[in-house]
Design an enzyme around this catalytic site. Structure first.
Site, PDB file in Angstrom:
ATOM      1  CG  ASN A 430     162.433  34.364 -13.647  1.00 15.99           C
ATOM      2  OD1 ASN A 430     162.680  33.310 -13.068  1.00 15.99           O
ATOM      3  ND2 ASN A 430     163.129  34.766 -14.706  1.00 15.99           N
ATOM      4  CD  GLU A 431     166.777  34.140 -13.842  1.00 13.27           C
ATOM      5  OE1 GLU A 431     167.049  32.929 -13.737  1.00 13.27           O
ATOM      6  OE2 GLU A 431     167.106  34.832 -14.826  1.00 13.27           O
ATOM      7  CG  ASN A 432     163.090  41.197 -12.667  1.00 10.04           C
ATOM      8  OD1 ASN A 432     163.747  40.716 -13.592  1.00 10.04           O
ATOM      9  ND2 ASN A 432     161.792  41.467 -12.788  1.00 10.04           N
TER      10      ASN A 432
END
Length: 834
Positions: A430-432
C-alpha cells in the site's frame, strides 16, 4: 491412528517480566493475572482491572507503558496421549518477539506475528510440564533493527517497518497506539505418527467446461527421508482420485476433474456454490488414516485485464470471463486488539458490507492476514477479496533478518488463503511505490533498500510458484511501470487523497481513473458511540476527547474547511455532527457516481474505509461500535445494481448536464425518467420525461433539454431526477447560497412487529432528512439514511431496537435532522445565472 490435537486454551497466567510501568505492579510481576488464550496482554490487563479501557476518553495514553513492557505467559500441559511417534507444539500466531520454553529449557524463538510456528517437543511434552512464552516488547526489537539497518522513511513516527507485526498496532491516522503482545491465535499440542500433511495447495482452474482441482501436497515424516509408502486420496463434487506416494517421498500431486461444475460468482453476478474438498493421507500398507485436510472450494476463473487502450491502461477484474465493476471497500483490522474479533463479528461486519451492495473487499496492507472465518464469510457472501501483502506507507529494509521473515510469511499465507474462491488478487503493498516517487524517499534513502525488491521481485516469484491461478499486482497505487508516475489515473490503480487533504470533494470530478482503489472523507462516529467513548464530556468539535479520538493530521480543520465549501458554519455541536456526516456521504457520492458513470473506462471504486477498530472520527462507513453512519446507507444507494445520477459531460458550450442511467444488473433496464427543474416552494418550472433502455452491465447518458437543465436562480432552483424509485437532486449552487424553507414535517409514529414505523410527510422541500435512531436508544437502528423529500411526499422509516418503551412524536422530532434545520434560513438576493 489419526493424529490427535489437544488445544491449550485454559490455565494461562500473564506476568510482567520486564520494563517500566506505573507504581503498584509488584503483584503483576509476582503473581500475574489470568490470561485468555487466544488473546493479548492489553485484554488480560483490562479484564483484571489493571488498566482502564483504552478506547474510552484519553485512557489510551495511560496504557502506553504496556507496549513498552515485556510479558510472559505461563501454563502447565495437560495429559499428552500415548501411542504417537511425534508431538509438536503448534502456535497459529504469536505476537511477536517470543521465546518458548518447556520446564525452563528453550524450545524456540519467533519474530513474526504473521506466521505460525511448530516445535518438536516429543518426549518433553508431559502432563504437568511448565510451558512459558516470554514476549519481548515489539519496540525493543524494532528499534534495535532500526539501529542496525539505519533509518528508513515512514509516514508515522513509529518503527513498524522494522518488525513483522500489524503496522497499525503502532497507531495510524484512524487508530490508537496499542502495541500488543500475546498468544493471539490458537495454540495446541499435536500428536502424530509416520507422516502428516505439512501443506496442501489446491490449484483450481476451469477450462472448456471442466473444472480441475490439482492438489499439491508437501509431507513431513517422523523419520526424514525414510518411512513407509503412503497414499493420498482427494474427493470433491462426487469425483475422486488418488496417488501412491513412495517410501521416503515428501511431495505428491493429485488431480480431480469435475465436468460442468456450477461456477462461483461474485455477488450480483450469480450464485456462490462451494464444494467440500477432502484430502486423506493413509498408510499404503495398513490403510490407517494418518491425516486429513478439508476445505470448501469454488470453481471460477479470474483474470486482471491490463490492456493498453486509448484511455491508458485498464485495470479490470474479470471473473469467469465477465468484466466486473468493483463496488469495493477497504478493510482494516476490526479491532485494535485483533484477537477479540470473533467469527460472528467477521460475519456481521461482512454481511453489513454485502447488504450495502459491496462486491469487493480490499484487505489493507497495514493490518493482518485475516482469520479463516473472514475468508469463509466472503466465499459465502460472494465478496471478492483483494489481499495486500503486509507493507504500508513506509520504506521496508530488505536485509536480514527481515528478508527471510518476509519470504516465509508470504509463502505460508499464500498457501493458507489460496483455497478461497473469493480471493482474486494479490497486491504487493500500500502506497510504497508512490511514496518512493512523491514523498522525498528517494533522496533520503540514498540507495538504501526500501522494499522494491519485495514488490517487483520476491513476492511475484512466490505467487507465480505457489498460486499461479491468481493475478499479482505490485502495489496500489501503481501505473504498471516506472516510465509513468505511480499514481497516474490513466493507468492501473489510483489513490485520491489530495481531495480530502486540500480540496473540495468536487475535485473527484477532475479525473476518470481506470480504478479508484482509495479515496475517502472523514466524519465523526454515531452520536451514541461518542457518548459511550467520551463519558461525561461536553461534546464540542475541539473538546479534549474529540481531539484525542481524531488521529488525522489537522483532521478537525479539514472537516471544517470541507464544510465551508458548502455550508454556513454550524451553530451547535449537533449541527456540526450532522453536517460533517452528511458531507462525508456527499463526498463519496460525488466520486462514486461520477466514476461509475464512466464504466467501463473506470472499472472500480474502493472506498476508504468500511470499518473502524475503535471509536474515532475517521473515513469509515461503520463506526467502531458497529453503528452505520449515513455514509453506509448512501453506499446502499451508490452500490445498488441500478443507479440514477445527474452528471456533466463535455459539450459544444463547455459542459452539458446529462442523466446517467447506470445498470450493473444482469437484466435490461427499461423505463422513463422524470426530470424536473423546481423552485424551493415546490413549483415545477420545467419537466421532461426521458425514455431509456439500458442493456445489462451498461451505462447510458441521456442529454437533458436546456429548458430543464439550466438553473436560472441558484438560490431557489434545483433539479430532481426520478425513475423506478431512484432519485438524484442537484442544487444550482452551494447549500449556504440556497434559500431553504423551514422544514415542515408531519409525523405518524406507530409500533410494528420490527419496532416502530415512522411515516414522515413533508409539507416543504426538505433536503437530506436524517433520523438518527441512536439518539432514541443506543441500540436502535433505522433502515434508511439520508432522504430528500418534495412537498407532499411521504417516506416511512422503520426503527428497530428501541427497547421496551414506546416512541412518541416529540422524541422522534428531536432525532430528526435536515439541511433546512441545520442551516439558518437567511434572506438572499435572487440572481439569474446560466
Amino acid at each position: 491412528m489419526s493424529k490427535h490435537s489437544t488445544p491449550l486454551t485454559s490455565g494461562w497466567t500473564l506476568r510482567l517480566s520486564g520494563g517500566e510501568g506505573p507504581g503498584g505492579l509488584d503483584g503483576l510481576r509476582r503473581d500475574g493475572v489470568p490470561a485468555r488464550v487466544p488473546g493479548c496482554a492489553h485484554g488480560d490487563l483490562l479484564a483484571a482491572g489493571v488498566i482502564e479501557d483504552p478506547y474510552l476518553g484519553r485512557n489510551e495514553l495511560d496504557a502506553a507503558w504496556v507496549g513498552r513492557a515485556d510479558w510472559r505467559y505461563d501454563t502447565v500441559l495437560p495429559r499428552v496421549p500415548d501411542g504417537f511417534e511425534r508431538t509438536d507444539l503448534v502456535f497459529e500466531g504469536l505476537d511477536t518477539v517470543a521465546a518458548v520454553a518447556l520446564d525452563g529449557a528453550a524450545v524456540g524463538t519467533t519474530r513474526n506475528m504473521h506466521r505460525s510456528y511448530r516445535f518438536d517437543v516429543t518426549g518433553r511434552a508431559r502432563e504437568g510440564a511448565a510451558l512459558s512464552v516470554a514476549f519481548t516488547s515489539a519496540y525493543t526489537e524494532a528499534e534495535a533493527l532500526r539501529d542496525l539497518l539505519g533509518p528508513r522513511p515512514n509516514a508515522y513516527p513509529e518503527p513498524f517497518n522494522y518488525i513483522r507485526k500489524m503496522a497499525s498496532s503502532f497507531g495510524w491516522d484512524w487508530g490508537p497506539t496499542l502495541v500488543t503482545a500475546g498468544i493471539w491465535r490458537p495454540v495446541r499440542l499435536e500428536s502424530w505418527s509416520t507422516a502428516r500433511l505439512a501443506s496442501v495447495r489446491p490449484l483450481v482452474t476451469v477450462a472448456d467446461g471442466t473444472g480441475r482441482v490439482e492438489i499439491r501436497l508437501d509431507l513431513e515424516r517422523t523419520v526424514p527421508g525414510e518411512g513407509r509408502a503412503l497414499r493420498a486420496a482427494v474427493e470433491i463434487a462426487g469425483r475422486s482420485a488418488d496417488v501412491a506416494i513412495p517410501a521416503g517421498a515428501t511431495s505428491a500431486a493429485v488431480t480431480v476433474d469435475v465436468p460442468d461444475p456450477d461456477l462461483w460468482w461474485p455477488r450480483g453476478y450469480g450464485d456462490q456454490p462451494l464444494h467440500t474438498c477432502e484430502t486423506v493421507l493413509t498408510d499404503a500398507e495398513t490403510g490407517a488414516v494418518l491425516d486429513t485436510w478439508e476445505r470448501r472450494l469454488g470453481f471460477r476463473t479470474v483474470r486482471l485485464d491490463q490492456t493498453e487502450d486509448a484511455h491508458g491502461t485498464a485495470f479490470t477484474i474479470e471473473v469467469n470471463g465477465t468484466p466486473v465493476f468493483a463496488r469495493g471497500v477497504n478493510w482494516i483490522p476490526d479491532d485494535a486488539l485483533p484477537a477479540r474479533v470473533t467469527p460472528d463479528r467477521y460475519r456481521r461486519r461482512l454481511t453489513q458490507a454485502a447488504a450495502a451492495g459491496v462486491n469487493l473487499v480490499r484487505v489493507w496492507g497495514g493490518g493482518i492476514y485475516e482469520d479463516r472465518a473472514f475468508y469463509d464469510a466472503c466465499d459465502e457472501l460472494g465478496l471478492l477479496v483483494w489481499q495486500d501483502f503486509l507493507f504500508a506507507c513506509a520504506a521496508y529494509p530488505e536485509e536480514q533478518p527481515l528478508r527471510s521473515e518476509v519470504e516465509a510469511e508470504a509463502r505460508e499465507n499464500v498457501v493458507r488463503l489460496m483455497p478461497h474462491p473469493s480471493l482474486v488478487l494479490w497486491n504487493g503493498n500500500n502506497e510504497n511505490l508512490w511514496g518512493f516517487r512523491d514523498w522525498e524517499w528517494e533522496e533520503r534513502l540514498a540507495g538504501d533498500s526500501w522494499g522494491e525488491g519485495y514488490y517487483l521481485g520476491l513476492l511475484p516469484r512466490v505467487v507465480a510458484e505457489l498460486d499461479p491461478t491468481r493475478p499479482y499486482y505490485p502495489g496500489s497505487p501503481w501505473s504498471g511501470s516506472w516510465d509513468r508516475h505511480p499514481n497516474d489515473p490513466a493507468h492501473g490503480t489510483s489513490h485520491f487523497w489530495e481531495v480530502w487533504n486540500r480540496r473540495d470533494h468536487a475535485g473527484y470530478l477532475d479525473d476518470v481513473p481506470r480504478f479508484a482503489a482509495e479515496f475517502g472523507w472523514q466524519a465523526p462516529p454515531a452520536y451514541a458511540t461518542l457518548r459511550e467513548a467520551l463519558p461525561g464530556e461536553e461534546l464540542e468539535p475541539a473538546s479534549p476527547g474529540m481531539l484525542h479520538h481524531q488521529k488525522a493530521e489537522d483532521g478537525q480543520g479539514k472537516l471544517d474547511r470541507g464544510l465551508a465549501h458548502h455550508f454556513a458554519p454550524p451553530a451547535t455541536f449537533d449541527d456540526w455532527h450532522y453536517l460533517t456526516q452528511l458531507n462525508q456521504a456527499r463526498a463519496i457520492a460525488t466520486g462514486v457516481a461520477h466514476w461509475r458513470s464512466h464504466w467501463p473506462v473506470c472499472a472500480g471504486t474502493v472506498v476508504w474505509q468500511l470499518n473502524d477498530c475503535w471509536p474515532v472520527t475517521s473515513w469509515a462507513a461503520i463506526d467502531g461500535a458497529g453503528r452505520p453512519k449515513p455514509l453506509y446507507h448512501e453506499l446502499r444507494r451508490l452500490y445498488a445494481d441500478r443507479l440514477l445520477t445527474l452528471q456533466t459531460r463535455g459539450g459544444a458550450r463547455g459542459s452539458a448536464r446529462v442523466l446517467a442511467v447506470d445498470n450493473q444488473s444482469d437484466e435490461p433496464w427499461e423505463g422513463r425518467a422524470r426530470v424536473r427543474r423546481m423552485r424551493a416552494d415546490g413549483t415545477v418550472l420545467a419537466e421532461d420525461a426521458l425514455p431509456f433502455a439500458v442493456p445489462p452491465r451498461t451505462v447510458a447518458t441521456l442529454p437533458l433539454p436546456a429548458e430543464t437543465a439550466e438553473i436560472t436562480d441558484r438560490h431557489k432552483e434545483f433539479l430532481v431526477a426520478d425513475a423506478d424509485g431512484l432519485r438524484d437532486v442537484v442544487l444550482g449552487g452551494a447549500d449556504h447560497e440556497f434559500a431553504y424553507p423551514a422544514a415542515e414535517l408531519d409525523l405518524d409514529v406507530r409500533p410494528v412487529p420490527e419496532g416502530h414505523a415512522v411515516a414522515i410527510t413533508a409539507r416543504t422541500f426538505v433536503r437530506d432528512l436524517l433520523l438518527q435512531a441512536d439518539r432514541l436508544d443506543p441500540s436502535a437502528e433505522a433502515d434508511q439514511g439520508l432522504m430528500t423529500l418534495l412537498p407532499g411526499e411521504t417516506r416511512t422509516v422503520t426503527v428497530r431496537g428501541t427497547g421496551p418503551g414506546g416512541l412518541d412524536e416529540q422524541r422522534v422530532r428531536a432525532a430528526l435532522f435536515s439541511v433546512n434545520t441545520a442551516q439558518a434560513t437567511r434572506p438572499v438576493e435572487t440572481s439569474r445565472t446560466t
